[in-house]
Design a protein around this motif. Structure first.
Motif, PDB file in Angstrom:
ATOM      1  N   GLY A 133       7.687  16.280  -6.812  1.00 44.63           N
ATOM      2  CA  GLY A 133       8.080  15.040  -7.465  1.00 44.63           C
ATOM      3  C   GLY A 133       8.183  13.836  -6.564  1.00 44.63           C
ATOM      4  N   TYR A 134       7.580  13.904  -5.374  1.00 44.08           N
ATOM      5  CA  TYR A 134       7.595  12.746  -4.468  1.00 44.08           C
ATOM      6  C   TYR A 134       6.458  12.879  -3.471  1.00 44.08           C
ATOM      7  CZ  TYR A 134       8.929   9.284  -0.997  1.00 44.08           C
ATOM      8  OH  TYR A 134       8.922   8.199  -0.148  1.00 44.08           O
ATOM      9  N   GLY A 135       5.752  11.767  -3.210  1.00 43.39           N
ATOM     10  CA  GLY A 135       4.733  11.772  -2.179  1.00 43.39           C
ATOM     11  C   GLY A 135       4.198  10.379  -1.907  1.00 43.39           C
ATOM     12  N   ARG A 136       3.765  10.186  -0.671  1.00 43.88           N
ATOM     13  CA  ARG A 136       3.133   8.934  -0.270  1.00 43.88           C
ATOM     14  C   ARG A 136       1.934   9.281   0.614  1.00 43.88           C
ATOM     15  NH1 ARG A 136       6.212   8.034  -3.683  1.00 43.88           N
ATOM     16  NH2 ARG A 136       7.953   6.563  -3.752  1.00 43.88           N
ATOM     17  N   VAL A 137       0.791   8.684   0.315  1.00 45.16           N
ATOM     18  CA  VAL A 137      -0.415   8.878   1.107  1.00 45.16           C
ATOM     19  C   VAL A 137      -0.933   7.512   1.523  1.00 45.16           C
ATOM     20  CG1 VAL A 137      -2.763   9.805   1.178  1.00 45.16           C
ATOM     21  CG2 VAL A 137      -1.000  10.974  -0.172  1.00 45.16           C
ATOM     22  N   VAL A 138      -1.216   7.362   2.809  1.00 51.23           N
ATOM     23  CA  VAL A 138      -1.756   6.107   3.330  1.00 51.23           C
ATOM     24  C   VAL A 138      -3.039   6.419   4.084  1.00 51.23           C
ATOM     25  CG1 VAL A 138      -1.297   4.019   4.661  1.00 51.23           C
ATOM     26  CG2 VAL A 138       0.618   5.275   3.623  1.00 51.23           C
ATOM     27  N   ASN A 139      -4.135   5.847   3.639  1.00 50.36           N
ATOM     28  CA  ASN A 139      -5.427   6.032   4.289  1.00 50.36           C
ATOM     29  C   ASN A 139      -5.759   4.796   5.118  1.00 50.36           C
ATOM     30  OD1 ASN A 139      -5.889   8.559   3.086  1.00 50.36           O
ATOM     31  ND2 ASN A 139      -6.716   7.607   1.241  1.00 50.36           N
ATOM     32  N   LEU A 140      -5.981   4.991   6.412  1.00 54.15           N
ATOM     33  CA  LEU A 140      -6.314   3.876   7.307  1.00 54.15           C
ATOM     34  C   LEU A 140      -7.779   3.501   7.117  1.00 54.15           C
ATOM     35  CD1 LEU A 140      -4.414   2.521   9.566  1.00 54.15           C
ATOM     36  CD2 LEU A 140      -3.576   4.585   8.440  1.00 54.15           C
ATOM     37  N   SER A 141      -7.999   2.393   6.432  1.00 53.63           N
ATOM     38  CA  SER A 141      -9.343   1.922   6.144  1.00 53.63           C
ATOM     39  C   SER A 141      -9.603   0.644   6.935  1.00 53.63           C
ATOM     40  CB  SER A 141      -9.503   1.705   4.635  1.00 53.63           C
ATOM     41  OG  SER A 141     -10.838   1.391   4.326  1.00 53.63           O
ATOM     42  N   SER A 142     -10.464  -0.212   6.418  1.00 51.97           N
ATOM     43  CA  SER A 142     -10.814  -1.451   7.115  1.00 51.97           C
ATOM     44  C   SER A 142     -11.455  -2.421   6.138  1.00 51.97           C
ATOM     45  CB  SER A 142     -11.795  -1.160   8.250  1.00 51.97           C
ATOM     46  OG  SER A 142     -12.299  -2.365   8.809  1.00 51.97           O
ATOM     47  N   GLY A 143     -11.206  -3.701   6.356  1.00 47.81           N
ATOM     48  CA  GLY A 143     -11.903  -4.722   5.595  1.00 47.81           C
ATOM     49  C   GLY A 143     -13.400  -4.684   5.824  1.00 47.81           C
ATOM     50  N   LEU A 144     -13.839  -4.057   6.925  1.00 47.17           N
ATOM     51  CA  LEU A 144     -15.266  -3.919   7.196  1.00 47.17           C
ATOM     52  C   LEU A 144     -15.941  -2.953   6.235  1.00 47.17           C
ATOM     53  CD1 LEU A 144     -15.191  -3.779  11.104  1.00 47.17           C
ATOM     54  CD2 LEU A 144     -15.789  -5.729   9.659  1.00 47.17           C
ATOM     55  N   GLY A 145     -15.130  -2.218   5.450  1.00 44.22           N
ATOM     56  CA  GLY A 145     -15.680  -1.347   4.430  1.00 44.22           C
ATOM     57  C   GLY A 145     -15.604  -1.922   3.034  1.00 44.22           C
ATOM     58  N   ALA A 146     -15.055  -3.143   2.896  1.00 46.25           N
ATOM     59  CA  ALA A 146     -14.948  -3.760   1.577  1.00 46.25           C
ATOM     60  C   ALA A 146     -16.317  -4.199   1.073  1.00 46.25           C
ATOM     61  CB  ALA A 146     -14.000  -4.955   1.631  1.00 46.25           C
ATOM     62  N   LEU A 147     -16.525  -4.084  -0.228  1.00 50.71           N
ATOM     63  CA  LEU A 147     -17.804  -4.437  -0.839  1.00 50.71           C
ATOM     64  C   LEU A 147     -17.795  -5.827  -1.464  1.00 50.71           C
ATOM     65  CD1 LEU A 147     -18.489  -1.046  -2.680  1.00 50.71           C
ATOM     66  CD2 LEU A 147     -19.485  -1.812  -0.523  1.00 50.71           C
ATOM     67  N   THR A 148     -16.631  -6.453  -1.520  1.00 51.90           N
ATOM     68  CA  THR A 148     -16.502  -7.673  -2.310  1.00 51.90           C
ATOM     69  C   THR A 148     -17.056  -8.909  -1.629  1.00 51.90           C
ATOM     70  OG1 THR A 148     -14.266  -7.865  -1.405  1.00 51.90           O
ATOM     71  CG2 THR A 148     -14.503  -6.875  -3.589  1.00 51.90           C
ATOM     72  N   ASP A 149     -16.910  -8.996  -0.302  1.00 53.91           N
ATOM     73  CA  ASP A 149     -17.318 -10.247   0.339  1.00 53.91           C
ATOM     74  C   ASP A 149     -18.175 -10.033   1.579  1.00 53.91           C
ATOM     75  OD1 ASP A 149     -15.410  -9.190   1.961  1.00 53.91           O
ATOM     76  OD2 ASP A 149     -14.063 -10.918   1.941  1.00 53.91           O
ATOM     77  N   ASN A 150     -18.632  -8.820   1.801  1.00 52.95           N
ATOM     78  CA  ASN A 150     -19.489  -8.568   2.951  1.00 52.95           C
ATOM     79  C   ASN A 150     -20.249  -7.257   2.757  1.00 52.95           C
ATOM     80  OD1 ASN A 150     -16.541  -7.549   3.786  1.00 52.95           O
ATOM     81  ND2 ASN A 150     -18.032  -6.181   4.707  1.00 52.95           N
ATOM     82  N   ILE A 151     -21.280  -7.080   3.556  1.00 51.71           N
ATOM     83  CA  ILE A 151     -21.964  -5.793   3.608  1.00 51.71           C
ATOM     84  C   ILE A 151     -21.185  -4.907   4.568  1.00 51.71           C
ATOM     85  CG2 ILE A 151     -24.077  -4.610   4.334  1.00 51.71           C
ATOM     86  CD1 ILE A 151     -25.573  -7.200   3.610  1.00 51.71           C
TER      87      ILE A 151
END
Length: 233
Positions: A133-151
């Protein structure tokens, strides 16, 4: 987080950089911490250094490229009566090859660590979070992987971080509502990976990671954050 219960966080790649600072900050916030690292000597040394400040830190050997290593780590913790309430998927690699210079081995290695590592640990630890009944997951990503404003770039890094963002959404949908699953862009941080010229301190880089790892029950899930603010994917 409950004021009466002490939660336990597992941080992959916890022996240096943002991972080590996340371990420090989570311990300072009152969590028990499992510092997980592939290299036993470096992992134990990092854990001992943090223990010197009075923190409750446990080292576990963990190679996220190996399903057996992940399952063995989960088994050892279960046998010791240690429940993982918070999972921080910090371990990662940063290949910088241009796409047409990128060889298959480098790409496969990036996929295995940046994407499959988190896939393995989420499968190993998240179901039990839902049952408790409780959990937190945090994935370390990067804006360099965003598709919205860059390749996504550099090629292998950007592609695998974009895939990690997709994994974040899938796991947040599949997990129990009591489990908050989010991704974070820590920024360009002064670590071995980021280099001495990076503008962001390791303390600042880990701040949003720690914030997401300790979200209240009313907190968000399935989001992508930088500086504690939601950003586009």
């Amino acid at each position: 987080m409950s004021q009466q219960q002490t939660f336990t966080a597992l941080v992959t790649g916890g022996n240096r950089g943002i991972g080590l600072e996340t371990c420090r900050q989570l311990a300072g916030a009152g969590l028990d911490v499992v510092l997980a690292a592939r290299d036993p000597a470096r992992g134990r040394a990092a854990a001992q250094k943090l223990r010197g400040s009075g923190s409750r830190i446990r080292f576990e050997e963990l190679d996220i490229t190996s399903s057996k290593s992940v399952q063995d780590c989960a088994g050892r913790l279960a046998d010791a009566g240690v429940d993982i309430d918070v999972l921080v998927n910090n371990a990662g690699v940063y290949p910088t090859d241009a796409f047409f210079s990128l060889d298959e081995d480098t790409m496969s290695h990036a996929i295995d660590i940046n994407l499959m590592g988190a896939f393995r640990t989420c499968q190993a630890f998240v179901p039990a979070m839902g049952r408790r009944g409780y959990g937190r997951v945090v994935n370390l990503s990067s804006g360099l992987g965003a598709l919205t404003d860059n390749i996504p770039s550099p090629a292998a890094y950007g592609i695998t971080k974009a895939a990690l963002n997709a994994l974040t959404l899938v796991v947040s949908s599949a997990a129990s509502p009591s489990v908050k699953v989010n991704a974070v862009c820590p920024g360009w941080v002064r670590t071995d990976m980021g280099g001495a010229g990076a503008p962001t301190s390791v303390q600042k880089g880990a701040d949003t990671v720690t914030w997401l790892a300790t979200l209240p029950d009313s907190g968000p899930t399935g989001g992508f954050f930088r500086n504690r603010r939601r950003i586009d994917w």
